[in-house]
Scaffold this active site. Structure first.
Site, PDB file in Angstrom:
ATOM      1  N   ASP A 137     -40.554 -57.906 -41.430  1.00  0.00           N
ATOM      2  CA  ASP A 137     -39.982 -56.901 -40.298  1.00  0.00           C
ATOM      3  C   ASP A 137     -38.579 -56.443 -40.620  1.00  0.00           C
ATOM      4  O   ASP A 137     -38.361 -55.388 -39.905  1.00  0.00           O
ATOM      5  CB  ASP A 137     -40.133 -57.337 -39.016  1.00  0.00           C
ATOM      6  CG  ASP A 137     -39.263 -58.482 -38.588  1.00  0.00           C
ATOM      7  OD1 ASP A 137     -38.632 -59.157 -39.547  1.00  0.00           O
ATOM      8  OD2 ASP A 137     -39.168 -58.882 -37.411  1.00  0.00           O
ATOM      9  N   GLU A 138     -37.764 -56.879 -41.329  1.00  0.00           N
ATOM     10  CA  GLU A 138     -36.538 -56.650 -41.544  1.00  0.00           C
ATOM     11  C   GLU A 138     -36.514 -55.205 -42.466  1.00  0.00           C
ATOM     12  O   GLU A 138     -35.488 -54.486 -42.320  1.00  0.00           O
ATOM     13  CB  GLU A 138     -35.782 -57.669 -42.336  1.00  0.00           C
ATOM     14  CG  GLU A 138     -35.350 -58.962 -41.587  1.00  0.00           C
ATOM     15  CD  GLU A 138     -34.460 -59.666 -42.079  1.00  0.00           C
ATOM     16  OE1 GLU A 138     -33.234 -59.310 -42.485  1.00  0.00           O
ATOM     17  OE2 GLU A 138     -34.694 -61.124 -41.890  1.00  0.00           O
ATOM     18  N   TYR A 160     -31.240 -58.096 -48.629  1.00  0.00           N
ATOM     19  CA  TYR A 160     -32.250 -58.778 -48.838  1.00  0.00           C
ATOM     20  C   TYR A 160     -33.340 -58.029 -48.291  1.00  0.00           C
ATOM     21  O   TYR A 160     -34.329 -57.619 -48.930  1.00  0.00           O
ATOM     22  CB  TYR A 160     -32.445 -60.094 -47.717  1.00  0.00           C
ATOM     23  CG  TYR A 160     -33.733 -60.448 -47.495  1.00  0.00           C
ATOM     24  CD1 TYR A 160     -34.453 -61.106 -48.259  1.00  0.00           C
ATOM     25  CD2 TYR A 160     -33.978 -60.510 -46.116  1.00  0.00           C
ATOM     26  CE1 TYR A 160     -35.602 -61.220 -47.946  1.00  0.00           C
ATOM     27  CE2 TYR A 160     -35.190 -60.812 -45.530  1.00  0.00           C
ATOM     28  CZ  TYR A 160     -36.143 -61.140 -46.558  1.00  0.00           C
ATOM     29  OH  TYR A 160     -37.480 -61.637 -45.936  1.00  0.00           O
ATOM     30  N   ARG A 292     -21.496 -61.893 -38.729  1.00  0.00           N
ATOM     31  CA  ARG A 292     -22.399 -61.593 -40.146  1.00  0.00           C
ATOM     32  C   ARG A 292     -22.102 -60.261 -40.547  1.00  0.00           C
ATOM     33  O   ARG A 292     -22.493 -59.332 -39.458  1.00  0.00           O
ATOM     34  CB  ARG A 292     -23.587 -62.139 -40.086  1.00  0.00           C
ATOM     35  CG  ARG A 292     -24.516 -61.540 -41.355  1.00  0.00           C
ATOM     36  CD  ARG A 292     -25.782 -61.997 -41.105  1.00  0.00           C
ATOM     37  NE  ARG A 292     -26.278 -63.287 -41.211  1.00  0.00           N
ATOM     38  CZ  ARG A 292     -27.506 -63.922 -41.038  1.00  0.00           C
ATOM     39  NH1 ARG A 292     -28.308 -63.057 -40.617  1.00  0.00           N
ATOM     40  NH2 ARG A 292     -27.892 -65.142 -41.302  1.00  0.00           N
TER      41      ARG A 292
END
Length: 334
Positions: A137-138, A160, A292
């Site tokens: 889903d990213e 990623y 992050r």
């Protein structure tokens, strides 16, 4: 249904189903491969056995299982099969933020290599298998409000996610150019057995085992939707059996909470064995000092096309987290 399948049913002849499963020694790949074998499939596994892999299946006594230790970007041959389930991927966001070289090699070039092998098969002797891509889903990126469906524009926030989005688009282009059939599944955040302690739940338990504070990014505010790996696996099987080809399908329990809530439940399960009571001064167990880079504030996807195929999640996070924490307390991993 073809004539061969009809005759097989009429005369009680069992047809052999063959799957290639890449990343079979990974988190979801292990449980998925185990379920295929228990269902009578023959499985050819491919895995490059990094530090995140586990050995659960390599000692399997099943005559229906064979595997090779190989990187999907380097593999030269695939057996005749009905479907390739591609679980293989580099997925540690923090490592990808430092350097994404191996993410490009595995998540993009590895998929390209598999597609080329499929496309170059001698079709006089074998049919091209379905290419079943396990995406994420990213690829949609984050959003503070609302929800993404399968038609949303891809807007990845980190390297990623960008490599996974690129692989999805490559698969769709091969389908148009070469006639390869595919299904792309985009699951939400998964939890369950066999997960390496780079991910939140097993990592948090490991930190508690060692008397260390849990490092929680961005004050624990990012929101994630949690889907149990067994529910994701049942969704993948449902899609293989029932779904329209050459489509994207989201997979989600649609249960979301922020990471602070998740870790609070982990700590309570760890020390109290329940989550309806709270350990006093919960922040004594947390290190909230790190942010992050490229952190997604919230993922949220709907999966109406999958639900129309009669799939429903069966696992409840608040029930599963207690037994899962107990499991990771007993199953230490380096």
């Amino acid at each position: 249904m073809c004539m061969i399948e009809l005759f097989a049913i009429l005369y009680g002849v069992k047809m052999i189903k063959i799957a290639v499963v890449t990343g079979f020694a990974g988190f979801i790949g292990t449980t998925f491969t185990k379920q295929l074998l228990e269902s009578g499939w023959r499985v050819y596994g491919i895995d490059k056995f990094t530090h995140v892999s586990n050995n659960f299946l390599i000692n399997s006594q099943s005559d229906n299982f064979e595997y090779v230790n190989e990187d999907i970007s380097k593999v030269k041959w695939l057996p005749e099969c009905d479907v390739i389930f591609n679980f293989a991927a580099e997925s540690d966001v923090d490592i990808g933020n430092q350097s994404c070289d191996r993410f490009i090699k595995s998540n993009i070039d590895g998929v390209r290599n598999l597609l080329d092998i499929v496309n170059n098969r001698i079709v006089l002797r074998a049919d091209k298998p379905l290419f079943f891509q396990i995406s994420t889903d990213e690829v949609y990126g984050d959003l503070r409000d609302g929800i993404y469906d399968e038609t949303a524009i891809l807007n990845p926030s980190n390297p990623y996610a960008a490599t996974k989005a690129a692989a999805d688009m490559m698969i769709q282009s091969y389908a148009r150019t070469y006639g390869i059939e595919y299904i792309i599944a985009r699951p939400s955040n998964n939890y369950g057995l066999f997960q390496y302690p780079e991910k939140l739940i097993p990592l948090a338990v490991k930190r508690l085992l060692r008397g260390k504070k849990i490092k929680l990014h961005n004050q624990g505010n990012p929101v994630r939707t949690w889907t149990h790996s067994e529910d994701t696996i049942s969704a993948i099987i449902t899609l293989y059996e029932k779904a329209e080809r050459n489509r994207v399908y989201n997979i989600s329990s649609e249960f979301e909470q922020n990471n602070y809530e998740t870790v609070t439940k982990i700590i309570n399960a760890y020390y109290l064995g329940k989550i309806n009571r709270s350990v006093p001064n919960i922040e004594q167990f947390l290190d909230l000092s790190f942010n992050r880079p490229g952190q997604d504030v919230r993922y949220a996807i709907s999966c109406e096309p999958l639900r129309k195929l009669q799939w429903r999640p069966k696992k409840d996070f608040d029930e599963e987290i207690i037994s899962l924490v107990n499991h990771y307390k007993k199953e230490f991993r380096w």
